[in-house]
Design a protein around this motif. Structure first.
Motif, PDB file in Angstrom:
ATOM      1  N   VAL A 479       0.859  -1.181   0.000  1.00  0.00           N
ATOM      2  CA  VAL A 479       0.000   0.000   0.000  1.00  0.00           C
ATOM      3  C   VAL A 479       0.898   1.234   0.000  1.00  0.00           C
ATOM      4  CG1 VAL A 479      -1.784   1.271   1.232  1.00  0.00           C
ATOM      5  CG2 VAL A 479      -1.809  -1.224   1.239  1.00  0.00           C
ATOM      6  N   TYR A 480       0.664   2.134  -0.952  1.00  0.00           N
ATOM      7  CA  TYR A 480       1.408   3.393  -1.035  1.00  0.00           C
ATOM      8  C   TYR A 480       0.455   4.542  -0.741  1.00  0.00           C
ATOM      9  CZ  TYR A 480       3.539   7.535  -3.129  1.00  0.00           C
ATOM     10  OH  TYR A 480       4.016   8.800  -3.334  1.00  0.00           O
ATOM     11  N   ALA A 481       0.872   5.453   0.123  1.00  0.00           N
ATOM     12  CA  ALA A 481       0.051   6.609   0.479  1.00  0.00           C
ATOM     13  C   ALA A 481       0.940   7.839   0.561  1.00  0.00           C
ATOM     14  CB  ALA A 481      -0.666   6.380   1.812  1.00  0.00           C
ATOM     15  N   PRO A 645       3.602   8.713  -8.919  1.00  0.00           N
ATOM     16  CA  PRO A 645       4.759   8.827  -8.021  1.00  0.00           C
ATOM     17  C   PRO A 645       5.910   7.955  -8.502  1.00  0.00           C
ATOM     18  CG  PRO A 645       3.056   7.456  -7.032  1.00  0.00           C
ATOM     19  CD  PRO A 645       2.473   8.016  -8.299  1.00  0.00           C
ATOM     20  N   ASN A 646       7.093   8.514  -8.459  1.00  0.00           N
ATOM     21  CA  ASN A 646       8.286   7.788  -8.903  1.00  0.00           C
ATOM     22  C   ASN A 646       8.906   7.068  -7.706  1.00  0.00           C
ATOM     23  OD1 ASN A 646      10.100   7.130 -11.059  1.00  0.00           O
ATOM     24  ND2 ASN A 646      11.615   8.453 -10.105  1.00  0.00           N
ATOM     25  N   LYS A 647       8.178   6.093  -7.180  1.00  0.00           N
ATOM     26  CA  LYS A 647       8.588   5.385  -5.977  1.00  0.00           C
ATOM     27  C   LYS A 647       8.771   3.898  -6.270  1.00  0.00           C
ATOM     28  CE  LYS A 647       8.242   9.106  -3.472  1.00  0.00           C
ATOM     29  NZ  LYS A 647       9.427   9.769  -2.885  1.00  0.00           N
ATOM     30  N   GLU A 648       9.489   3.224  -5.371  1.00  0.00           N
ATOM     31  CA  GLU A 648       9.763   1.808  -5.567  1.00  0.00           C
ATOM     32  C   GLU A 648       8.499   0.965  -5.508  1.00  0.00           C
ATOM     33  OE1 GLU A 648      12.688   0.587  -2.780  1.00  0.00           O
ATOM     34  OE2 GLU A 648      14.328   1.664  -3.740  1.00  0.00           O
ATOM     35  N   ALA A 649       7.474   1.448  -4.804  1.00  0.00           N
ATOM     36  CA  ALA A 649       6.246   0.672  -4.689  1.00  0.00           C
ATOM     37  C   ALA A 649       5.425   0.678  -5.970  1.00  0.00           C
ATOM     38  CB  ALA A 649       5.403   1.214  -3.534  1.00  0.00           C
ATOM     39  N   VAL A 650       5.714   1.586  -6.893  1.00  0.00           N
ATOM     40  CA  VAL A 650       4.941   1.709  -8.128  1.00  0.00           C
ATOM     41  C   VAL A 650       5.607   0.876  -9.219  1.00  0.00           C
ATOM     42  CG1 VAL A 650       4.023   3.337  -9.823  1.00  0.00           C
ATOM     43  CG2 VAL A 650       4.264   4.028  -7.425  1.00  0.00           C
ATOM     44  N   PRO A 651       4.871   0.040  -9.939  1.00  0.00           N
ATOM     45  CA  PRO A 651       5.485  -0.792 -10.990  1.00  0.00           C
ATOM     46  C   PRO A 651       6.030   0.053 -12.135  1.00  0.00           C
ATOM     47  CG  PRO A 651       3.098  -0.992 -11.034  1.00  0.00           C
ATOM     48  CD  PRO A 651       3.437  -0.231  -9.793  1.00  0.00           C
ATOM     49  N   ARG A 652       7.045  -0.468 -12.784  1.00  0.00           N
ATOM     50  CA  ARG A 652       7.702   0.264 -13.874  1.00  0.00           C
ATOM     51  C   ARG A 652       6.789   0.451 -15.070  1.00  0.00           C
ATOM     52  NH1 ARG A 652      12.226  -2.991 -12.160  1.00  0.00           N
ATOM     53  NH2 ARG A 652      13.876  -1.699 -11.265  1.00  0.00           N
ATOM     54  N   TRP A 653       5.883  -0.495 -15.344  1.00  0.00           N
ATOM     55  CA  TRP A 653       5.019  -0.338 -16.514  1.00  0.00           C
ATOM     56  C   TRP A 653       4.123   0.883 -16.375  1.00  0.00           C
ATOM     57  CZ3 TRP A 653      -0.141  -0.251 -15.603  1.00  0.00           C
ATOM     58  CH2 TRP A 653      -0.631  -0.912 -14.485  1.00  0.00           C
ATOM     59  N   LEU A 654       3.720   1.222 -15.150  1.00  0.00           N
ATOM     60  CA  LEU A 654       2.887   2.398 -14.957  1.00  0.00           C
ATOM     61  C   LEU A 654       3.702   3.676 -15.124  1.00  0.00           C
ATOM     62  CD1 LEU A 654       0.171   3.588 -14.158  1.00  0.00           C
ATOM     63  CD2 LEU A 654       0.855   3.368 -11.765  1.00  0.00           C
ATOM     64  N   ILE A 655       4.908   3.699 -14.584  1.00  0.00           N
ATOM     65  CA  ILE A 655       5.755   4.888 -14.715  1.00  0.00           C
ATOM     66  C   ILE A 655       6.139   5.108 -16.173  1.00  0.00           C
ATOM     67  CG2 ILE A 655       7.948   5.923 -14.012  1.00  0.00           C
ATOM     68  CD1 ILE A 655       7.757   4.367 -11.423  1.00  0.00           C
ATOM     69  N   ALA A 656       6.495   4.028 -16.880  1.00  0.00           N
ATOM     70  CA  ALA A 656       6.930   4.166 -18.270  1.00  0.00           C
ATOM     71  C   ALA A 656       5.793   4.627 -19.178  1.00  0.00           C
ATOM     72  CB  ALA A 656       7.490   2.838 -18.771  1.00  0.00           C
ATOM     73  N   ARG A 666      12.607   6.078  -6.294  1.00  0.00           N
ATOM     74  CA  ARG A 666      13.060   6.469  -4.970  1.00  0.00           C
ATOM     75  C   ARG A 666      12.254   5.754  -3.898  1.00  0.00           C
ATOM     76  NH1 ARG A 666      13.459  13.087  -5.663  1.00  0.00           N
ATOM     77  NH2 ARG A 666      14.972  13.096  -7.388  1.00  0.00           N
ATOM     78  N   ARG A 667      12.810   5.767  -2.704  1.00  0.00           N
ATOM     79  CA  ARG A 667      12.135   5.146  -1.571  1.00  0.00           C
ATOM     80  C   ARG A 667      11.253   6.181  -0.879  1.00  0.00           C
ATOM     81  NH1 ARG A 667      16.405   1.497   1.651  1.00  0.00           N
ATOM     82  NH2 ARG A 667      14.468   0.828   2.612  1.00  0.00           N
ATOM     83  N   THR A 668      10.320   5.707  -0.111  1.00  0.00           N
ATOM     84  CA  THR A 668       9.397   6.586   0.594  1.00  0.00           C
ATOM     85  C   THR A 668      10.012   7.048   1.913  1.00  0.00           C
ATOM     86  OG1 THR A 668       8.351   4.617   1.536  1.00  0.00           O
ATOM     87  CG2 THR A 668       7.369   5.567  -0.444  1.00  0.00           C
ATOM     88  N   ALA A 669       9.354   8.031   2.532  1.00  0.00           N
ATOM     89  CA  ALA A 669       9.867   8.589   3.778  1.00  0.00           C
ATOM     90  C   ALA A 669       9.799   7.585   4.916  1.00  0.00           C
ATOM     91  CB  ALA A 669       9.084   9.856   4.139  1.00  0.00           C
ATOM     92  N   ALA A 670       8.787   6.744   4.925  1.00  0.00           N
ATOM     93  CA  ALA A 670       8.632   5.721   5.965  1.00  0.00           C
ATOM     94  C   ALA A 670       8.165   4.430   5.316  1.00  0.00           C
ATOM     95  CB  ALA A 670       7.652   6.171   7.035  1.00  0.00           C
TER      96      ALA A 670
END
Length: 681
Positions: A479-481, A645-656, A666-670
């Motif tokens: 879960v990413y928030a 969001p350009n975070k590790e929790a988000v899959p690459r296919w969505l970012i691309a 990048r990693r999240t704050a917590a």
């Protein structure tokens, strides 16, 4: 060294084995719901609701799980039932309640350990008997099973100790070739060699089971067996944020984070990772924050299709290796295999394209909360002229999901499917497998569907894909928030404070009759460095060469007005999420008050004709602060309009598919996780 076999209890053996089986798969659970609450920036609490269905249990399981060993009825009145697993470091007691609020009986840790020890020893003997070498005369495992009883007892005692006390540091034992070897050393060495043979493979399932029972506790409660359906709730222990980069390494390089007082963030991002057993059909995650915060983004990813995608990639590599052989000996088989691969790849593209469409709709709904302009996404990729071009493009880095969607549209008819298979070569199959794995297409997306601003909810449900229903692997969900400060926030109050300080400085310069030309000359000439004297003053209270007659009043105004405005600000602790988000506003307020205080000191100690330089320095500092505030506002506006969001929790296919030039994630704050908790702590 044991001199007799461990005590055996048939009731505890059956209870331990069934508790282990149900705790791993949770076959009796229809739905899991978790409500996540951030206590502060590094701790999270969880409220868990479990919908159980006892109709999934067999009569044999009910009898083995009976709460009383003396209950001989065919259908016991009450049974022990595992609801979940907690890390051994979580020592807080857990109270389980039913839907009516009544407290349920929880089995003690000691009773659970004794049952698991008996069950695991029984599982070990079953595992030993299933090995063909255990029935081969003269083999080490056969001797361990039938003649070397004390070595077998030693292994069983070690399993029991591991369950009761957890993993212990490794001890170096004496070799049997050393002089003076005793009988105990020989027994220990024989047991050690047998364990090496049994558990040579690193992915041994029994080792995974042993790791689970030695690092986690089972939450087992007594439930009424007369009702098949029930909803049970409990509050899990406080979950601390992860600190290390790798799991289980005491020498792991820790992720460096700036101190909480120096971390300037425009949004506070959090990831929560958990495991959904394969038998659970539905999972709900709810995130709630205080009214001062707002949930900007909330989404959940899961690897529900990981098993099917892994098989697809493996089949692509295997078919690429055997392509020439099959083409020469069995061309029809090769064509059927290629058609199956194309069909599975097309179905994967359809599934991920549906997730992408749902995410686009979610982002549009988020944009409508602050602007009338809708977000702009990348236009669909240009359709290739023929199947050969499509097969080639799919094997190159880029928008892999868009190519798979085009593949699914092209493979709708049988003729197109046959044409596609004729264009596939071993090189293309290998490239397809590489791009599908790189794009992380095994991860799906589930978005927020809660209309509240200070809460979010996302729902996951099982969707079968290919042979995924045959897998017993649990599903890993993340879960990413992203949390932001509510619009009537501290920044607006700090802006008013900054405006008041600027107005005071300008008013002081006007009162002292210091114009822009005087400020420019003072900036070039610098301070005169002459303290104030008791020279006479001119009319109006201002003397060109002496102190200001109204200096006390001016100093009072410069100190009192900013001080009163600062005291009215709601500045939370920097340990909380709200304090982390308001850290920049806090420093802006402190800087503005510091400028006013410094100017007040200069007014009290310097001559009237030497105040131009402090005034120009104060104005320059305030101008810099205003510039930083405007820059911060621009960054916040950019973050608010960020589409993905350009975070590790988000899959690459969505970012691309959304970003033209993807950057390193990048990693999240917590980061919070219930997966492998004991290895992180």
């Amino acid at each position: 060294m044991p001199s007799s076999p461990p005590a055996s209890d048939p009731y505890r053996e059956a209870l331990g084995l069934n508790l282990l089986a149900l705790a791993l798969r949770l076959d009796h659970v229809d739905r899991l719901s978790e409500s996540l609450h951030l206590v502060d920036s590094t701790h999270m609490t969880r409220s868990v609701a479990v919908d159980i269905n006892l109709a999934r249990l067999t009569d044999a399981q009910r009898k083995a799980l009976r709460a009383s060993p003396h209950d001989t009825a065919a259908k016991p009145k009450s049974i022990w039932l595992p609801l979940g697993r907690t890390a051994r470091t979580d020592l807080a007691p857990i109270q389980v309640k039913d839907s009516a609020g009544a407290m349920l009986t929880t089995i003690t840790h000691r009773a659970t350990v004794r049952a698991l020890g008996q069950g695991l020893r029984r599982a070990f003997m079953i595992w030993l008997d299933s090995n063909p070498d255990a029935h081969r005369p003269g083999h080490e495992l056969q001797r361990l099973r039938h003649t070397l009883y004390r070595s077998s007892w030693l292994i069983e005692a070690a399993l029991t100790n591991l369950i009761e006390n957890g993993s212990q540091p490794a001890v170096r034992h004496q070799s049997v070739s050393d002089p003076g070897v005793t009988r105990s050393v020989q027994i220990r060495q024989t047991a050690h060699e047998a364990v090496d043979i049994l558990f040579a493979a690193p992915d041994n399932p029994f080792l995974s089971l042993l790791e689970m029972v030695s690092s986690e506790h089972l939450l087992v409660v007594e439930v009424d067996a007369s009702q098949d359906h029930a909803v049970l709730r409990y509050d899990a222990p406080v979950l601390p944020a992860l600190e290390s980069d790798t799991q289980g390494s005491r020498f792991a390089k820790r992720r460096w984070r700036p101190p909480s007082w120096a971390s300037l963030e425009h949004e506070f991002t959090v990831t929560y990772e958990t495991v959904i057993p394969r038998a659970v059909n539905s999972y709900h995650a709810t995130v709630e924050v205080p009214e001062e915060l707002r949930v900007r983004r909330l989404l959940m990813t899961s690897d529900n299709d990981a098993y099917a995608v892994r098989l697809l990639i493996g089949d692509m590599h295997a078919l690429a290796d055997q392509y020439e052989t099959l083409a020469a000996t069995a061309p029809n088989v090769l064509e059927l295999e290629l058609q199956a691969i194309v069909s599975r790849a097309a179905e994967l593209g359809r599934r991920r394209h549906g997730d992408l469409a749902a995410y686009h709709g979610y982002v549009r709904a988020c944009y409508r909360t602050f602007t009338h302009r809708l977000p702009k996404f990348r236009s669909p990729a240009k359709k290739p002229p023929d199947a050969k071009k499509l097969c080639h493009d799919l094997g190159t880095p880029g928008r892999t999901l868009e190519r798979l969607w085009q593949l699914s549209e092209l493979s709708e008819t049988t003729d197109d499917l046959r044409e596609l298979t004729t264009k596939l070569t071993p090189e293309i199959l290998t490239n397809w497998a590489e791009q599908i794995g790189t794009a992380e297409l095994h991860l799906d997306i589930h978005v927020d569907n809660d209309p509240r601003e200070n809460a979010g909810h996302t729902h996951w449900s099982r969707r079968s894909f290919g042979p995924s229903q045959l897998s017993a692997e649990p599903v890993k969900a993340t879960v990413y928030a992203a949390f932001v400060d509510d619009p009537p926030s501290l920044a607006a109050s700090v802006g008013r404070l900054l405006f008041a300080v600027v107005a005071l400085v300008v008013a002081l310069a006007t009162f002292l009759e210091i114009g822009p030309s005087d400020l420019a000359h003072a900036l070039v000439d610098g301070p005169k460095g002459t303290p104030a004297t008791a020279a006479g003053t001119a009319q109006g209270g201002v003397s060109p060469s002496g102190p200001i007659s109204t200096a006390d009043a001016l100093v009072t105004i410069l100190l009192l007005v900013p001080g009163l405005l600062l005291s009215r600000l709601d500045i939370p602790s920097h340990q909380t999420v709200l304090g982390r988000l308001r850290l920049f506003s806090r420093y802006v307020a402190y800087a503005a008050v510091s400028v006013a205080t410094g100017l007040a000191l200069c007014v009290a100690t310097r001559r009237n004709d030497d105040l131009a330089f402090p005034l120009v320095i104060s104005l320059i500092l305030l101008a810099l602060i205003v510039a930083f505030v405007l820059l911060d506002g621009g960054i916040k506006a950019y973050k608010r309009r960020s589409r993905v969001p350009n975070k590790e929790a988000v899959p690459r296919w969505l970012i691309a598919d959304i970003r033209r030039k993807p950057r390193p994630k990048r990693r999240t704050a917590a980061e919070f996780s219930t997966v492998g908790r004991s290895s992180h702590v």
